[in-house]
Design an enzyme around this catalytic site. Structure first.
Site, short mmCIF file in Angstrom:
data_model
loop_
_atom_site.label_atom_id
_atom_site.label_comp_id
_atom_site.label_asym_id
_atom_site.label_seq_id
_atom_site.Cartn_x
_atom_site.Cartn_y
_atom_site.Cartn_z
N GLY A 63 4.39 7.35 3.27
CA GLY A 63 5.25 6.19 3.13
C GLY A 63 4.67 5.11 2.25
O GLY A 63 3.47 5.06 2.00
N LEU A 64 5.57 4.27 1.75
CA LEU A 64 5.21 3.11 0.94
C LEU A 64 5.44 1.86 1.78
O LEU A 64 6.47 1.72 2.43
CB LEU A 64 6.08 3.08 -0.32
CG LEU A 64 5.96 1.88 -1.25
CD1 LEU A 64 4.56 1.79 -1.83
CD2 LEU A 64 6.99 1.98 -2.37
N VAL A 65 4.46 0.95 1.77
CA VAL A 65 4.55 -0.27 2.57
C VAL A 65 4.68 -1.48 1.64
O VAL A 65 3.92 -1.61 0.68
CB VAL A 65 3.32 -0.44 3.48
CG1 VAL A 65 3.44 -1.72 4.31
CG2 VAL A 65 3.16 0.76 4.40
N GLY A 117 0.82 -1.21 0.00
CA GLY A 117 0.00 0.00 0.00
C GLY A 117 0.85 1.25 0.00
O GLY A 117 2.02 1.24 0.37
N MET A 118 0.24 2.34 -0.45
CA MET A 118 0.92 3.63 -0.52
C MET A 118 0.13 4.63 0.29
O MET A 118 -1.08 4.77 0.11
CB MET A 118 1.00 4.10 -1.98
CG MET A 118 1.78 5.36 -2.18
SD MET A 118 3.54 5.01 -2.22
CE MET A 118 4.20 6.65 -2.57
N GLY A 119 0.80 5.34 1.19
CA GLY A 119 0.14 6.38 1.97
C GLY A 119 0.79 7.72 1.67
O GLY A 119 1.72 7.82 0.87
N ALA A 120 0.28 8.76 2.33
CA ALA A 120 0.81 10.10 2.10
C ALA A 120 2.26 10.22 2.55
O ALA A 120 3.03 11.01 2.01
CB ALA A 120 -0.05 11.12 2.84
N LYS A 138 7.88 -0.48 6.00
CA LYS A 138 7.35 0.84 5.63
C LYS A 138 8.51 1.81 5.42
O LYS A 138 9.30 2.05 6.33
CB LYS A 138 6.41 1.37 6.72
CG LYS A 138 5.85 2.76 6.45
CD LYS A 138 4.92 3.19 7.59
CE LYS A 138 4.36 4.58 7.38
NZ LYS A 138 3.47 5.00 8.50
N ASP A 196 -6.99 8.97 14.50
CA ASP A 196 -7.30 8.67 13.10
C ASP A 196 -7.77 7.23 12.95
O ASP A 196 -7.43 6.54 12.01
CB ASP A 196 -6.06 8.91 12.22
CG ASP A 196 -6.40 8.91 10.73
OD1 ASP A 196 -7.54 9.30 10.39
OD2 ASP A 196 -5.55 8.51 9.93
#
EC number: 2.7.11.24
Length: 358
Positions: free
Chosen positions: A32-34, A27-30, A49, A141
Site C-alpha cells: 500500500g501507499l500511505v 511512504g510506500m510499502g509492499a 493508506k 513484524d
C-alpha cells in the site's frame, strides 16, 4: 452517496472522499501507499493508506480482511487506531488512521536518544504489547519503522498486516531479519507472543546503542551474529528444531559462550542490562512477558498497574484458516466496513445507524 475526488501520487491514482484534502505522500510499502491528508470533518491531520489491488488474489483479499478486522478490534493508546475506512468506485480500499509525525527508525538514524526517552518509548511498546497479546494477537513484524511517534513522544504500534493468531504451529519467515526471533529462524513453527518480546529487546538495544544489535546479511549470518553475543543455544532449545537441515546446521556451529551484555552496553544502567537479558533469551518460554516487563525496575518511572489495560475480549480468528474465493472475501469485507460505519454512526448519536455523509 459520498463524493470522490482523484489525485495522482507517485503514478498511483488516489480516489478518496471529499472529506479529505491536501494529500501528501508519506511512504510506500509492499501492499500500500500511505499519504497524509487533512480531515475536513475533524480538522485533524490523518494518514490515508491505499491498499493496492485488494481483490486481485485470494491471498491479498484475506490479508486485507485480516488487517481490517485487527484495526477494528484493537483499541489502545499505544496501538494505531482506525478513524475511517471506505471503498472507492475503482474498488480500492482505503484505511484512515491517526497521523504521527515520525517513526522510531527515523528517530534512531537522526540522533542518539537520552535515557528518559528510551525508558518512555520502551514502556509504551511493552504497554501496547501487553494489550495486543492479551487479545490473542502476535504482531510478528515489530521493528522501529512500525513504531510511530509524535511530537509529544506518544508512541503507537502499527502495521498489523502480518499479525497472526497465537498458534503453536505458526509457519514461515515473516519479520524483518534484524529483529527476528531465533525460533522463527530455527524451527519455522511453534512460535507465539514471545517473538514480539525478542523484537522489542532488539529495538531496546538499538535505542541504547544507536545501531542494530544483530545486523545479519542473511539468515545464516543472522543466527551466527546472535550466537556471538548470546552464546550457543542450550540443548533443550536445539532439540526443538523441526527441520533436519536446520538442526544439522546448528549442531555444526562451534560452541560459543554467552558474552556479558555489559561489555557491549558500557553506559547502560544495570537495570537496563537486566531487562534486556530477560528479553533476549533463546528459550521463548523463559523470556519475560510484556506484563512482567512493565513491572521491571527499569520502567518504574512510568509503570502504573491501574493504567495498563488488557483487551476486553480475544480477537476472533475463526476466518483465518478459511480458503475462500475473492468474491467471498469481498462480501465479508463490505460487511465489516458497513458494520464499522454503523457502530461509528451509533456512537455519534445517529439513532438509525445510517452511514454519515463523508
Amino acid at each position: 452517496m459520498a463524493e470522490f475526488v482523484r489525485a495522482q501520487i507517485f503514478g498511483t491514482t488516489f480516489e478518496i472522499t471529499s472529506r479529505y484534502s491536501d494529500l501528501q505522500p508519506v511512504g510506500m510499502g509492499a501492499f500500500g501507499l500511505v499519504c497524509s491528508a487533512r480531515d475536513q470533518l475533524t480538522n485533524q491531520n490523518v494518514a490515508v493508506k491505499k491498499i493496492m489491488k485488494p481483490f486481485s488474489t485470494p491471498v491479498l483479499a484475506k490479508r486485507t480482511y485480516r488487517e481490517l478486522k485487527l484495526l477494528k478490534h484493537l483499541r489502545h493508546e499505544n496501538v494505531i487506531s482506525l478513524s475511517d475506512i471506505f471503498i472507492s468506485p475503482l474498488e480500492d480500499i482505503y484505511f484512515v488512521t491517526e497521523l504521527l509525525g515520525t517513526d522510531l527508525h527515523r528517530l534512531l538514524t537522526s540522533r542518539p536518544l537520552e535515557k528518559q526517552f528510551i525508558q518512555y518509548f520502551l514502556y509504551q511498546i511493552m504497554r501496547g504489547l501487553k494489550y495486543v497479546h492479551s487479545a490473542g494477537v502476535v504482531h510478528r513484524d515489530l521493528k522501529p519503522s512500525n513504531i510511530l511517534v509524535n511530537e509529544n513522544c506518544d508512541l503507537k504500534i502499527c502495521d498489523f498486516g502480518l499479525a497472526r493468531i497465537q498458534d503453536p504451529q505458526m509457519t514461515g519467515y515473516v519479520s524483518t531479519r534484524y529483529y527476528r526471533a531465533p525460533e522463527i529462524m530455527l524451527t519455522w513453527q511453534k512460535y507465539d507472543v514471545e517473538v514480539d518480546i525478542w523484537s522489542a529487546g532488539c529495538i531496546f538495544a538499538e535505542m541504547l546503542d544507536g545501531k542494530p544489535l544483530f545486523p545479519g546479511k542473511d539468515h545464516v549470518n543472522q543466527f551466527s551474529i546472535i550466537t556471538e553475543l548470546l552464546g550457543t543455544p542450550p540443548d533443550d532449545v536445539i532439540n526443538t528444531i523441526a527441520s533436519e537441515n536446520t538442526l544439522r546446521f546448528v549442531k555444526s556451529l562451534p560452541k560459543r559462550e554467552r558474552q556479558p551484555l555489559r561489555n557491549k552496553f558500557r553506559n547502560a544502567d544495570d537495570s537496563a542490562i537486566d531487562l534486556m537479558e530477560r528479553m533476549l533469551v533463546f528459550d521463548p518460554k523463559k523470556r519475560i512477558t510484556a506484563a512482567e516487563a512493565l513491572s521491571h525496575d527499569y520502567l518504574a518511572p512510568y509503570h502504573d498497574p491501574t493504567d495498563e489495560p488488557v483487551a476486553e475480549e480475544k480477537f476472533d480468528w475463526s476466518f483465518n484458516d478459511a480458503d475462500l474465493p475473492v468474491d467471498t472475501w469481498k462480501i465479508m469485507m463490505y460487511s465489516e466496513i458497513l458494520d464499522y460505519h454503523n457502530v461509528e454512526a451509533g456512537a455519534s448519536g445517529l439513532e438509525d445507524g445510517s452511514v454519515p455523509a463523508q
